[in-house]
Design a protein around this motif. Sequence first.
Motif, mmCIF file in Angstrom:
data_model
loop_
_atom_site.group_PDB
_atom_site.id
_atom_site.type_symbol
_atom_site.label_atom_id
_atom_site.label_comp_id
_atom_site.label_asym_id
_atom_site.label_seq_id
_atom_site.Cartn_x
_atom_site.Cartn_y
_atom_site.Cartn_z
ATOM 1 N N THR A 39 -59.804 -30.378 3.552
ATOM 2 C CA THR A 39 -58.558 -30.868 2.955
ATOM 3 C C THR A 39 -58.680 -32.324 2.560
ATOM 4 O O THR A 39 -58.201 -32.740 1.496
ATOM 5 N N LEU A 40 -59.344 -33.112 3.392
ATOM 6 C CA LEU A 40 -59.563 -34.526 3.066
ATOM 7 C C LEU A 40 -60.379 -34.657 1.779
ATOM 8 O O LEU A 40 -60.039 -35.452 0.888
ATOM 9 N N ASN A 41 -61.443 -33.875 1.681
ATOM 10 C CA ASN A 41 -62.263 -33.928 0.464
ATOM 11 C C ASN A 41 -61.489 -33.444 -0.756
ATOM 12 O O ASN A 41 -61.658 -33.969 -1.864
ATOM 13 N N ARG A 42 -60.628 -32.444 -0.545
ATOM 14 C CA ARG A 42 -59.791 -31.978 -1.664
ATOM 15 C C ARG A 42 -58.861 -33.089 -2.129
ATOM 16 O O ARG A 42 -58.616 -33.253 -3.331
ATOM 17 N N ALA A 43 -58.336 -33.872 -1.170
ATOM 18 C CA ALA A 43 -57.440 -34.974 -1.522
ATOM 19 C C ALA A 43 -58.149 -36.001 -2.403
ATOM 20 O O ALA A 43 -57.578 -36.503 -3.376
ATOM 21 N N VAL A 44 -59.389 -36.303 -2.071
ATOM 22 C CA VAL A 44 -60.152 -37.256 -2.874
ATOM 23 C C VAL A 44 -60.403 -36.693 -4.265
ATOM 24 O O VAL A 44 -60.257 -37.399 -5.286
ATOM 25 N N ALA A 45 -60.778 -35.411 -4.337
ATOM 26 C CA ALA A 45 -61.005 -34.791 -5.648
ATOM 27 C C ALA A 45 -59.723 -34.771 -6.470
ATOM 28 O O ALA A 45 -59.741 -35.026 -7.692
ATOM 29 N N LEU A 46 -58.607 -34.483 -5.821
ATOM 30 C CA LEU A 46 -57.322 -34.486 -6.525
ATOM 31 C C LEU A 46 -56.993 -35.879 -7.041
ATOM 32 O O LEU A 46 -56.490 -36.041 -8.170
ATOM 33 N N ALA A 47 -57.275 -36.897 -6.242
ATOM 34 C CA ALA A 47 -57.028 -38.273 -6.666
ATOM 35 C C ALA A 47 -57.867 -38.630 -7.882
ATOM 36 O O ALA A 47 -57.400 -39.322 -8.798
ATOM 37 N N MET A 48 -59.106 -38.161 -7.901
ATOM 38 C CA MET A 48 -59.980 -38.452 -9.041
ATOM 39 C C MET A 48 -59.529 -37.708 -10.291
ATOM 40 O O MET A 48 -59.733 -38.176 -11.416
ATOM 41 N N ALA A 49 -58.897 -36.559 -10.102
ATOM 42 C CA ALA A 49 -58.454 -35.763 -11.245
ATOM 43 C C ALA A 49 -57.069 -36.176 -11.739
ATOM 44 O O ALA A 49 -56.812 -36.196 -12.952
ATOM 45 N N ARG A 50 -56.142 -36.542 -10.799
ATOM 46 C CA ARG A 50 -54.745 -36.764 -11.186
ATOM 47 C C ARG A 50 -54.194 -38.117 -10.763
ATOM 48 O O ARG A 50 -53.003 -38.385 -10.971
ATOM 49 N N GLY A 51 -55.020 -38.925 -10.131
ATOM 50 C CA GLY A 51 -54.551 -40.247 -9.733
ATOM 51 C C GLY A 51 -54.436 -40.380 -8.225
ATOM 52 O O GLY A 51 -54.231 -39.391 -7.520
ATOM 53 N N PRO A 52 -54.548 -41.623 -7.711
ATOM 54 C CA PRO A 52 -54.574 -41.833 -6.258
ATOM 55 C C PRO A 52 -53.307 -41.409 -5.532
ATOM 56 O O PRO A 52 -53.372 -41.006 -4.369
ATOM 57 N N ALA A 53 -52.154 -41.491 -6.179
ATOM 58 C CA ALA A 53 -50.917 -41.120 -5.486
ATOM 59 C C ALA A 53 -50.940 -39.659 -5.065
ATOM 60 O O ALA A 53 -50.482 -39.310 -3.958
ATOM 61 N N ALA A 54 -51.465 -38.798 -5.915
ATOM 62 C CA ALA A 54 -51.538 -37.375 -5.581
ATOM 63 C C ALA A 54 -52.441 -37.145 -4.381
ATOM 64 O O ALA A 54 -52.128 -36.357 -3.476
ATOM 65 N N GLY A 55 -53.558 -37.844 -4.355
ATOM 66 C CA GLY A 55 -54.480 -37.692 -3.229
ATOM 67 C C GLY A 55 -53.908 -38.249 -1.942
ATOM 68 O O GLY A 55 -54.067 -37.643 -0.865
ATOM 69 N N LEU A 56 -53.234 -39.390 -2.011
ATOM 70 C CA LEU A 56 -52.645 -39.990 -0.811
ATOM 71 C C LEU A 56 -51.582 -39.085 -0.198
ATOM 72 O O LEU A 56 -51.434 -39.031 1.027
ATOM 73 N N ALA A 57 -50.846 -38.370 -1.019
ATOM 74 C CA ALA A 57 -49.836 -37.452 -0.502
ATOM 75 C C ALA A 57 -50.472 -36.351 0.339
ATOM 76 O O ALA A 57 -49.931 -35.951 1.369
ATOM 77 N N VAL A 58 -51.637 -35.870 -0.085
ATOM 78 C CA VAL A 58 -52.343 -34.849 0.700
ATOM 79 C C VAL A 58 -52.864 -35.452 2.001
ATOM 80 O O VAL A 58 -52.781 -34.839 3.067
ATOM 81 N N LEU A 59 -53.373 -36.682 1.938
ATOM 82 C CA LEU A 59 -53.884 -37.333 3.145
ATOM 83 C C LEU A 59 -52.763 -37.561 4.163
ATOM 84 O O LEU A 59 -52.982 -37.447 5.380
ATOM 85 N N ASP A 60 -51.575 -37.876 3.674
ATOM 86 C CA ASP A 60 -50.444 -38.105 4.591
ATOM 87 C C ASP A 60 -50.161 -36.863 5.444
ATOM 88 O O ASP A 60 -49.756 -36.981 6.604
ATOM 89 N N ALA A 61 -50.387 -35.709 4.862
ATOM 90 C CA ALA A 61 -50.122 -34.468 5.601
ATOM 91 C C ALA A 61 -51.131 -34.238 6.718
ATOM 92 O O ALA A 61 -50.897 -33.399 7.597
ATOM 93 N N LEU A 62 -52.244 -34.983 6.690
ATOM 94 C CA LEU A 62 -53.265 -34.828 7.725
ATOM 95 C C LEU A 62 -53.062 -35.757 8.913
ATOM 96 O O LEU A 62 -53.793 -35.668 9.906
ATOM 97 N N ASP A 63 -52.093 -36.653 8.833
ATOM 98 C CA ASP A 63 -51.920 -37.659 9.884
ATOM 99 C C ASP A 63 -51.691 -37.050 11.254
ATOM 100 O O ASP A 63 -52.110 -37.602 12.264
#
Length: 405
Positions: free
Chosen positions: A324-348
């Motif tokens: 999931t963490l790696n998916r967040a980084v890939a999502l950030a690279m595809a759609r911008g850092p805000a999208a990836g950070l939202a996924v990372l927040d769910a992992l806290d």
Amino acid sequence: MTSGPAPDDLLRTLAPQVVGVLTRRYGDFCAAEDAVQEALLAAAEQWPRDGVPDRPRGWLVQVASRRLVEQIRGDAARRAREERVAADRSAPPPDAPSDDDTLTMLFLCCHPALTTPSAIALTLRSVGGLTTAEIARAFLVPEATMAQRIARAKAAIRASGLPFRPPEPAEREARVAAVLHVLYLVFSEGYVSGGDTLQRVGLAREAIRLARLAVRLLPGDGEAAGLLALMLLTDARRAARTDAAGLPVPLAEQDRSRWDRAAISEGVALLERTLPRGPAGPYQVQAAIAALHDEAASASETDWPQIHALYEVLERMTDSPVVTLNRAVALAMARGPAAGLAVLDALDGDPRLARNHRLPAARAHLHERAGDVPAAVAAYRRAAELTPSAPERLYLTARAARLTG
């Protein structure tokens, strides 16, 4: 005899075959494994001086058998078994084909009943042909600690009464999965070290050698081929992963001309042969992600949407927070850092990442991309506190310092 030094690869290839011959002949895997280790040490000493024997497997079987018989004769409690063994004429000749023995050794050493550390240690020693000292050095632990680990593994096998034979069809799938998992962990330990160096090349190479062996012994297994492809495609970047000081170089900043194109071609070819055979497993999906990275001419040309889609598939297969963490980084690279950070927040709140440096490191990278310097600095420093790797700690600290300076 042939002249020249004793090749390590030959000894390591023959080791599980010789253990298999002695185990079938004498009926005691643990004693056979000890005797073969002594024979390997003798070969490592004598062959460079005297030359490799014309029949190296037969030489090892003879020397190991002599050691084993000496052990048996020295133990009065084993005399009855020695007499039974002496009467048994069913054993095949020493140089008989022994691929089945090698595969059986892999299944035995990676039995799900063993703890993972024990399975790793026993596999490297009995199938890989490494000495206890070599394994201890590879895993940065004292030799006595590794010897205890191997002894516990062998004691568990002895106590369980596991037979020296391939698993029944009903349990074969689980046993293959255990074998591949152990080899994956060996490679991971070599590729991302937790010590003073970022990577331990010898350990990663041994994992690749054993993965090649698994593919040869399991020719119809797509996941075995997928694991080898993943190792090759990942290890292909090894030369570019560190700078002159041994510090990590992020993937986007690596000199791709230093990547091993032959390894990349081999890994991609493996995938192309195996993916059409049926549903892909987790190793094949990870290899496909690695191939997309390796085939991109530059970081900017990487197909991030496709990588994100593959991580979504892998996430459904594994339920791993690291995926999931790696998916967040890939999502950030595809759609911008805000999208990836939202996924990372769910992992806290995931306890599996509570003390893992990867989560704050990923968060730091995305905050930096978003231009949030204070948040990036705080996350880099947190990641530096958590990582067990000295080079990564220096790298993360330097990233924080660069942003504040």
